[in-house]
Motif scaffolding. Structure first.
Motif, PDB file in Angstrom:
ATOM      1  N   HIS A 292      14.743 -36.098  -8.695  1.00  0.00           N
ATOM      2  CA  HIS A 292      16.124 -35.768  -8.983  1.00  0.00           C
ATOM      3  C   HIS A 292      16.835 -35.224  -7.757  1.00  0.00           C
ATOM      4  O   HIS A 292      17.961 -35.604  -7.441  1.00  0.00           O
ATOM      5  N   GLU A 293      16.133 -34.341  -7.069  1.00  0.00           N
ATOM      6  CA  GLU A 293      16.718 -33.740  -5.875  1.00  0.00           C
ATOM      7  C   GLU A 293      16.990 -34.790  -4.809  1.00  0.00           C
ATOM      8  O   GLU A 293      17.917 -34.660  -4.025  1.00  0.00           O
ATOM      9  N   ARG A 295      17.645 -38.006  -5.467  1.00  0.00           N
ATOM     10  CA  ARG A 295      18.623 -39.002  -5.888  1.00  0.00           C
ATOM     11  C   ARG A 295      20.067 -38.593  -5.612  1.00  0.00           C
ATOM     12  O   ARG A 295      20.900 -39.440  -5.294  1.00  0.00           O
ATOM     13  N   THR A 296      20.351 -37.301  -5.724  1.00  0.00           N
ATOM     14  CA  THR A 296      21.729 -36.877  -5.501  1.00  0.00           C
ATOM     15  C   THR A 296      22.190 -37.173  -4.069  1.00  0.00           C
ATOM     16  O   THR A 296      23.185 -37.881  -3.879  1.00  0.00           O
ATOM     17  N   THR A 299      22.609 -40.869  -3.542  1.00  0.00           N
ATOM     18  CA  THR A 299      23.845 -41.426  -4.088  1.00  0.00           C
ATOM     19  C   THR A 299      24.968 -41.284  -3.072  1.00  0.00           C
ATOM     20  O   THR A 299      25.764 -42.203  -2.856  1.00  0.00           O
ATOM     21  N   ILE A 300      24.980 -40.113  -2.417  1.00  0.00           N
ATOM     22  CA  ILE A 300      26.011 -39.886  -1.411  1.00  0.00           C
ATOM     23  C   ILE A 300      25.861 -40.881  -0.260  1.00  0.00           C
ATOM     24  O   ILE A 300      26.824 -41.531   0.150  1.00  0.00           O
ATOM     25  N   GLU A 303      26.863 -44.438  -1.450  1.00  0.00           N
ATOM     26  CA  GLU A 303      28.289 -44.583  -1.701  1.00  0.00           C
ATOM     27  C   GLU A 303      29.080 -44.538  -0.391  1.00  0.00           C
ATOM     28  O   GLU A 303      30.016 -45.304  -0.193  1.00  0.00           O
ATOM     29  N   ARG A 335      16.216 -46.013  -3.328  1.00  0.00           N
ATOM     30  CA  ARG A 335      16.704 -45.643  -4.657  1.00  0.00           C
ATOM     31  C   ARG A 335      15.808 -46.249  -5.758  1.00  0.00           C
ATOM     32  O   ARG A 335      15.452 -45.593  -6.735  1.00  0.00           O
TER      33      ARG A 335
END
Lengths: 761, 134
Positions: A292-293, A295-296, A299-300, A303, A335
């Motif tokens: 989880h840590e 993935r954030t 994502t940045i 994107e 990812r």
């Protein structure tokens, strides 16, 4: 030929008697004095001696004495010239066979000799027989001695086993429940000396923390021959707890039932299991959180690059675009890896719940076709999609089956460089089958079992040119199994690989499975287990209301409960080592509920109960429901085959009860006309329930109950008193030490019987 | 006139990237990095939609949501929660308390756009947010 010695100093008589005898077929020797007679007797054997009482050298009695001493079997017939009662008596007393008065009459003489010899023969035969018997006795004694020695050796062996066994061993009298023997392991486990345990009923010994269990254990062991309890805790004298498994066997010794109990210390094993479980959970949680840590920020990164590639930050030079494309592809791969890891850890930790919805599988595979079309074309392959029939409706978690298909097709794409990939779906009624076949490199047979492993790295580099974690297939397998389906693989090196998976149609109860799935995610705790009790009401009248009421009652008592299409599931979080207790508590709740409801509604309610333990019986709701349903069916069967004993002197009542019970499906109903006969029926086989009349000839109900309560074997058999009269509590108390028993007043209806029997068995 | 969207997120990069993407998609975007600033902007500029991070310092998204719903000027503005800590229950609780939607972190920007359009009742552009994953 029989030989006779005639001893007489009168020559004439000697030869006369000799002649009589010879003519009668005897061999005869004669002697005129005692000393000559003695010499003859010493030289050869005679079958009879005829002897004058008066001889020139010695008295005939003395001679007779000596002969009888040396040859006790040889009869001596005394002859006397002056027959007096005294001499005759003296002769016979001295051991003569008979005496004859002179002059000796031929017939009498010969008869006497004949009788004497016959007697001698009989005596000889008797002695021979006696000797034979003696011989047999000696042989037997010999054998007994040998066997005794063997037994002693065997006894010593078993004793040594008993004394040195690491398991605690306990031998109980099956009648009284008293401890006959315990071994050192058990005494040290309990921290109590052997003497303090011997002779006591074993439920008085603080052996098990569960006080209700031991007595029923005894009854069950005798009925079933064997009982095991996996989760018990033994408390030692110093208060320390030992987790044990208890297994007992019943057998007969000298016509008495004996129970052999085996108490195994599983504390260490449990500790290891718990540690492993805890370790696995920690690992899964760590991976979940780490993923989880990651993935954030990922994502940045993705994107940001995408916005740059989309030109949002101004035009790019071709070189910048190439570099950014590379970076973007790399991040995208990362990812996928992180998502896979997160999926696996969720699936492993049992934290994945299904969100089923109605899906047309044919639509879904067409969507997969669209999704992969470009990539398949780019590799010069063809992708075929077939569905039979054209529409396959099924209730599944759309996104998860989408993922299964994506993983399988990605995998096929990765290992296929020419030919085709085919996705086929077939409706098989109870289940749907789906296959993904390629014409790729194939998998070596030895590698096939490893295909679904999380940790595989075999042969060709698994990650291939397009990357990936190699977790795709493991995830696909877990997701298929989460749906209650199966996945398998067939492959031939160089020819291609086919993955086939099935998705069962769950029928009406997928609603229940799904709700259970959701609750599992919520309720699971490390090191704990969940007992799931599935209750199915079979009576149609007011079923929904009853389900609702039971759910409310369960929730009021602090249990989680969920409703499905075909039943109600009640959960309880349980200490893994006290599962039995928890399960009993839940069963009692259900039984009591239905009993009360049926009294209130004035009619019988049919229901069945089954249990499953999470995660022991499966990690997915569908498994658990399946397991609980199987348990429910086997519970029903075992309940209906239990022995029910009716004790009543009224044949009409007996036949009515029997008929009611048989209508309810009970297969093993026996009856007795009074207490005496009832006890005999119980001796044949222990019943699971006794329906008892109180007024009976010979042995009435009070006495009967007293007898039952007297023996540990029968004390816990459930009883239902069926009577037309008032029961006298004093009398009951006097006989059995208890005053409260289930009671049904005559007249009764089938619903009363059903309610009570269901409550008591 | 373009629709106005307020982003409230304490992670500046997320806010910036959303800002850029939403602007590129034709929205007017305001951004705030904490709940206090976010609430002030919401009252001042009356946005058409608020993207609100559920967990933030200074009162947090949930506190700001309370304030929005208790303020006549802002009570009717649809709010989409963004959260990294969602499970089904959190999501359910958010919806029940009046959120227009919930987006779980990490999110795909396409998903955010799709949800925004749904809440604002705008049509999806052809080949836009529903284009296949990359």
């Amino acid at each position: 030929m029989d030989r006779v010695l005639v001893v007489d100093d009168e020559e004439g008589l000697r030869s006369l008697l000799g002649a009589f005898l010879r003519r009668a077929g005897y061999t005869v020797e004669t002697a005129d004095t005692a000393s000559r007679a003695r010499a003859l007797v010493g030289a050869s054997s005679f079958d009879a001696v005829v002897c004058d009482i008066v001889l020139p050298d010695e008295s005939g009695v003395a001679l007779m004495d000596e002969i009888r001493r040396r040859y006790p079997l040889v009869p001596v017939i005394m002859m006397t010239g002056m027959p007096t009662v005294e001499t005759a008596a003296a002769a016979v007393r001295a051991g003569a066979f008979d005496y004859l008065a002179k002059p000796v009459e031929r017939e009498t003489f010969l008869r006497t000799v004949r009788n004497a010899i016959r007697l001698k023969r009989l005596e000889e035969e008797r002695r021979a027989l006696a000797e034979q018997i003696q011989q047999h006795v000696r042989e037997l004694e010999q054998k007994v001695q040998e066997r005794t020695q063997e037994l002693r050796a065997s006894e010593a062996r078993y004793r040594r086993l008993f004394e040195t066994a690491r398991d605690g061993l306990l031998i109980l009298d099956g009648e009284t429940g008293k401890v006959l023997d315990v071994n050192p392991s058990l005494t040290s486990m309990l921290g109590r000396p052997r003497e303090s345990l011997l002779g006591r009923p074993f439920w008085e010994i603080p052996l098990f923390r569960l006080s209700a269990l031991p007595r029923t254990l005894l009854t069950e062991a005798l009925r079933e021959g064997r009982v095991s309890c996996e989760e018990l805790t033994v408390t030692g004298a110093d208060g320390h707890h030992v987790d044990v498994e208890f297994l007992c066997h019943a057998y007969e010794a000298d016509g008495r039932p004996v129970i052999w109990g085996n108490v195994r210390d599983v504390t260490a094993r449990n500790a290891v299991v718990n540690q492993l479980r805890h370790h696995n959970e920690m690992q899964a949680r760590f991976i979940a959180e780490a993923s989880h840590e990651i993935r954030t920020p990922l994502t940045i990164v993705l994107e940001a690059m995408r916005q740059a590639l989309d030109g949002l930050a101004g035009p790019l030079t071709p070189e910048q675009r190439t570099l950014l494309d590379m970076a973007y592809q790399g991040a995208e791969r990362l990812r996928v890896v992180v998502n896979d890891l997160l999926d696996v850890s969720k699936l492993e930790a049992g934290r994945a719940a299904l969100r089923r919805e109605a899906v047309d599988l044919a639509d879904l595979i067409r969507e997969i076709e669209r999704l992969f079309a470009a990539r398949v074309r780019a590799k010069g392959l063809t992708l075929k999609v077939e569905s039979e029939p054209a529409s396959i409706p099924i209730s599944i978690d759309r996104s998860r089956i989408h993922q299964v298909l994506t993983n399988l097709v990605s995998n096929a794409l990765k290992f296929t460089s020419s030919g085709s990939i085919t996705v086929r779906a077939r409706d098989r009624g109870r289940e749907v089958e789906c296959e993904v076949a390629d014409t790729g490199v194939g998998i070596a047979e030895t590698d096939l079992p490893k295909v679904f492993s999380r940790y595989l790295q075999f042969g060709e580099p698994w990650t291939g040119p397009e990357g990936g974690t190699g977790l795709g297939l493991a995830i696909a397998k877990s997701l298929v199994e989460l749906h209650g389906g199966r996945i398998r693989v067939q492959s031939a090196l160089g020819k291609g690989t086919t993955f086939t998976f099935t998705l069962p149609r769950l029928g009406a109860d997928e609603a229940l499975s799904d709700r259970i799935e959701a609750i599992l995610v919520e309720l699971r705790r490390p090191g704990r287990e969940l007992v799931l009790t599935l209750v199915r009401i079979e009576t149609e009248m007011a079923r929904e209301t009853l389900y609702g009421a039971l759910q409310k009652e369960a929730e009021r008592q602090g249990y989680a409960a969920v409703r499905g299409g075909r039943g109600l599931a009640i959960f309880q979080d349980a200490d893994p080592f006290r599962l039995g207790e928890t399960a009993e508590g839940l069963k009692r709740l259900v039984r009591t509920f239905f009993f009360e409801q049926s009294v209130e509604a004035k009619r019988a309610i049919r229901y069945e109960v089954g249990m499953a333990v999470f995660p022991r019986d499966g990690s997915y709701a569908a498994d658990l429901v399946g397991r609980a349903e199987a348990d429910l069916e086997s519970e029903r069967t075992s309940r209906l085959t239990r022995r029910v004993l009716i004790v009543d002197d009224d044949p009409v009542v007996v036949s009515t009860l029997t008929e009611f019970l048989q209508q309810l499906g009970y297969l093993n109903v026996v009856s007795a006309r009074d207490g005496v006969e009832g006890m005999a029926r119980i001796q044949e086989a222990l019943p699971a329930l006794i329906l008892l009349d109180m007024r009976m000839p010979r042995m009435n109900g009070y006495e009967f109950i007293g007898r039952l309560k007297h023996s540990a074997r029968t004390a816990t058999i459930p009883l239902l008193i069926i009577t037309a009269y008032e029961v006298e509590p004093d009398k009951l108390d006097e006989e059995s030490g208890a005053t409260v028993f289930p009671l049904l007043k005559k007249p009764f209806g089938p619903e009363d019987i059903e309610r009570w029997v269901r409550f008591l068995i | 006139m373009p629709k106005k969207i307020l982003i409230v997120d304490d992670e500046p990069q997320i806010a910036m990237l959303l800002n850029a993407r939403l602007r590129a998609s034709g929205y007017e975007v305001l951004a705030a990095y904490d709940a206090i600033q976010g609430f002030r902007l919401a009252v001042q500029s009356a946005p058409d939609l608020i993207l609100l991070d559920l967990r933030m310092p200074a009162g947090g998204g949930a506190g700001m949501f309370e304030n929005l719903k208790n303020n006549l000027q802002t009570a009717l503005i649809p709010v989409i929660f963004i959260t990294a800590y969602a499970n089904d229950d959190v999501e359910k609780a958010c919806r029940e308390s009046g959120a227009a939607d919930v987006i779980r972190k990490p999110f795909e920007v396409d998903e955010v756009l799709r949800k925004i359009r749904r809440v604002l009742k705008e049509p999806d552009p052809p080949g836009g947010a529903t284009s296949p994953p990359r």
